[in-house]
Design a protein around this motif. Structure first.
Motif, short mmCIF file in Angstrom:
data_model
loop_
_atom_site.label_atom_id
_atom_site.label_comp_id
_atom_site.label_asym_id
_atom_site.label_seq_id
_atom_site.Cartn_x
_atom_site.Cartn_y
_atom_site.Cartn_z
N GLY A 192 0.84 -1.19 0.00
CA GLY A 192 0.00 0.00 0.00
C GLY A 192 0.87 1.24 0.00
N GLY A 193 0.23 2.39 0.13
CA GLY A 193 0.94 3.66 0.07
C GLY A 193 1.11 4.29 1.44
N ALA A 194 1.06 5.63 1.45
CA ALA A 194 1.32 6.37 2.68
C ALA A 194 0.33 6.02 3.78
CB ALA A 194 1.28 7.87 2.39
N GLY A 195 -0.95 5.83 3.43
CA GLY A 195 -1.95 5.51 4.44
C GLY A 195 -1.68 4.17 5.10
N THR A 196 -1.31 3.19 4.30
CA THR A 196 -1.01 1.86 4.84
C THR A 196 0.17 1.93 5.79
OG1 THR A 196 -1.85 0.81 2.83
CG2 THR A 196 -0.35 -0.50 4.21
N LEU A 197 1.21 2.63 5.36
CA LEU A 197 2.41 2.75 6.19
C LEU A 197 2.10 3.50 7.49
CD1 LEU A 197 5.42 2.21 6.48
CD2 LEU A 197 5.85 4.33 5.22
N GLU A 198 1.30 4.55 7.39
CA GLU A 198 0.96 5.34 8.57
C GLU A 198 0.13 4.51 9.56
OE1 GLU A 198 -1.72 7.94 10.94
OE2 GLU A 198 -2.32 6.68 9.26
N GLU A 199 -0.79 3.71 9.05
CA GLU A 199 -1.65 2.91 9.92
C GLU A 199 -0.86 1.84 10.68
OE1 GLU A 199 -5.88 3.16 7.48
OE2 GLU A 199 -4.30 1.81 6.77
N ILE A 200 -0.01 1.11 9.98
CA ILE A 200 0.75 0.05 10.64
C ILE A 200 1.81 0.66 11.57
CG2 ILE A 200 2.50 -0.27 8.83
CD1 ILE A 200 0.80 -3.16 10.68
N ALA A 201 2.38 1.80 11.18
CA ALA A 201 3.39 2.44 12.02
C ALA A 201 2.78 2.95 13.33
CB ALA A 201 4.05 3.60 11.27
N GLU A 202 1.54 3.41 13.28
CA GLU A 202 0.92 3.88 14.51
C GLU A 202 0.70 2.72 15.48
OE1 GLU A 202 -1.87 7.33 15.56
OE2 GLU A 202 -3.16 5.82 14.61
N GLN A 203 0.24 1.58 14.98
CA GLN A 203 0.05 0.43 15.87
C GLN A 203 1.38 -0.08 16.42
OE1 GLN A 203 -2.85 0.03 16.95
NE2 GLN A 203 -3.74 1.38 15.40
N TRP A 204 2.38 -0.05 15.61
CA TRP A 204 3.75 -0.40 16.04
C TRP A 204 4.17 0.53 17.19
CZ3 TRP A 204 8.25 -0.02 11.92
CH2 TRP A 204 9.49 -0.24 12.53
N THR A 205 3.92 1.83 17.01
CA THR A 205 4.27 2.81 18.03
C THR A 205 3.49 2.59 19.32
OG1 THR A 205 4.76 4.44 16.31
CG2 THR A 205 4.39 5.29 18.54
N TRP A 206 2.20 2.32 19.20
CA TRP A 206 1.37 2.10 20.39
C TRP A 206 1.87 0.89 21.17
CZ3 TRP A 206 -4.43 2.98 18.63
CH2 TRP A 206 -4.58 4.31 18.27
N ALA A 207 2.28 -0.17 20.47
CA ALA A 207 2.84 -1.33 21.16
C ALA A 207 4.17 -0.98 21.81
CB ALA A 207 3.01 -2.49 20.18
N GLN A 208 4.97 -0.18 21.13
CA GLN A 208 6.26 0.22 21.68
C GLN A 208 6.09 0.98 22.99
OE1 GLN A 208 9.70 1.68 19.12
NE2 GLN A 208 8.94 3.62 19.91
N LEU A 209 5.00 1.76 23.08
CA LEU A 209 4.73 2.54 24.29
C LEU A 209 3.83 1.78 25.27
CD1 LEU A 209 4.07 5.99 22.56
CD2 LEU A 209 6.17 5.21 23.68
N THR A 210 3.51 0.53 24.95
CA THR A 210 2.60 -0.32 25.72
C THR A 210 1.24 0.32 25.94
OG1 THR A 210 3.53 0.33 27.88
CG2 THR A 210 4.42 -1.66 26.84
N ILE A 211 0.79 1.07 24.95
CA ILE A 211 -0.61 1.49 24.92
C ILE A 211 -1.47 0.25 24.69
CG2 ILE A 211 -2.33 2.82 23.60
CD1 ILE A 211 -0.06 4.90 23.16
N HIS A 212 -0.94 -0.68 23.92
CA HIS A 212 -1.49 -2.02 23.83
C HIS A 212 -0.33 -2.99 23.65
CE1 HIS A 212 -0.74 -2.14 19.52
NE2 HIS A 212 -1.66 -1.24 19.25
N ALA A 213 -0.60 -4.29 23.71
CA ALA A 213 0.44 -5.31 23.55
C ALA A 213 0.10 -6.20 22.35
CB ALA A 213 0.59 -6.12 24.81
N LYS A 214 -0.21 -5.56 21.23
CA LYS A 214 -0.64 -6.29 20.04
C LYS A 214 0.44 -6.19 18.96
CE LYS A 214 -5.44 -5.15 21.12
NZ LYS A 214 -6.69 -4.52 20.65
N PRO A 215 0.78 -7.31 18.33
CA PRO A 215 1.86 -7.31 17.34
C PRO A 215 1.41 -6.87 15.96
CG PRO A 215 1.02 -9.52 17.59
CD PRO A 215 0.26 -8.67 18.58
N SER A 216 2.38 -6.46 15.17
CA SER A 216 2.15 -6.07 13.78
C SER A 216 3.03 -6.90 12.86
CB SER A 216 2.48 -4.58 13.57
OG SER A 216 1.61 -3.75 14.32
#
Length: 198
Positions: A108-132
């Motif tokens: 995908g393009g910028a939107g796909t990258l932005e969406e997966i990167a945000e979930q990656w970031t949230w896991a990094q900060l333990t906002i959730h513990a869900k993998p990507s």
């Protein structure tokens, strides 16, 4: 852990290679056949539509989340199990995260990258513990894998956190990786076990 729902982020276009649409259809069909709910951006176009159509055809549950602005442009898929129309992109991503146990990025393009990167970031900060996971179709995400290695090598991502994201060109292998219990620590060293997923 057993996956009951997976969010799929992917392009609203088909891209230039037939392999991308084939991977989208395989992803939708495989998740449906395994009884895993498909959560996605709610559109009927491009790879998004291919994922949804394949999952619906295989008898799966498909949950779409689309901003009102895109629904107003008649881009929504109206053959889904559930379609949530939200007011903003921010609400879309939050609801998709709430509804999902893990996340997969197809090409995908910028939107796909932005969406997966945000979930990656949230896991990094333990906002959730869900993998990507990145499904590396025809080498599409290979530069992203190399970028992660660079981030780790240059000290911007801790090596212990690199397991938040997985890469594979094989969907079965990627799903196995995503179903493994989270084993990373947060950015400041706390275990994911201390921060249960919402």
């Amino acid at each position: 852990m057993a996956l009951s729902s997976v969010a799929v982020f992917c392009g609203s276009s088909f891209g230039t290679s037939p392999a991308y649409a084939e991977a989208a259809r395989l992803t939708g069909r495989t998740l449906a056949e395994r009884g895993i709910d498909v959560v996605y951006g709610g559109g009927h176009v491009g790879l998004m539509g291919a994922v949804a159509d394949a999952a619906v055809e295989a008898g799966g549950r498909v949950i779409g989340v689309i901003p009102r602005q895109l629904d107003d442009r008649e881009l929504a898929h109206h053959g889904l199990t559930e379609l949530h129309v939200v007011e903003s992109m921010h609400e879309r991503k939050q609801l998709m995260a709430d509804l999902s146990d893990a996340f997969i990025a197809l090409p995908g393009g910028a939107g796909t990258l932005e969406e997966i990167a945000e979930q990656w970031t949230w896991a990094q900060l333990t906002i959730h513990a869900k993998p990507s996971g990145f499904l590396d179709v025809a080498g599409f995400w290979t530069p992203m894998r190399e970028m992660l290695d660079t981030m780790v090598g240059q000290g911007f991502v801790r090596a212990e956190q690199s397991g938040i994201v997985s890469f594979s060109d094989d969907l079965d292998e990627l799903l196995t990786m995503l179903a493994a219990p989270p084993a990373w620590t947060d950015k400041w060293g706390a275990s994911t076990a201390e921060t249960p997923s919402p």
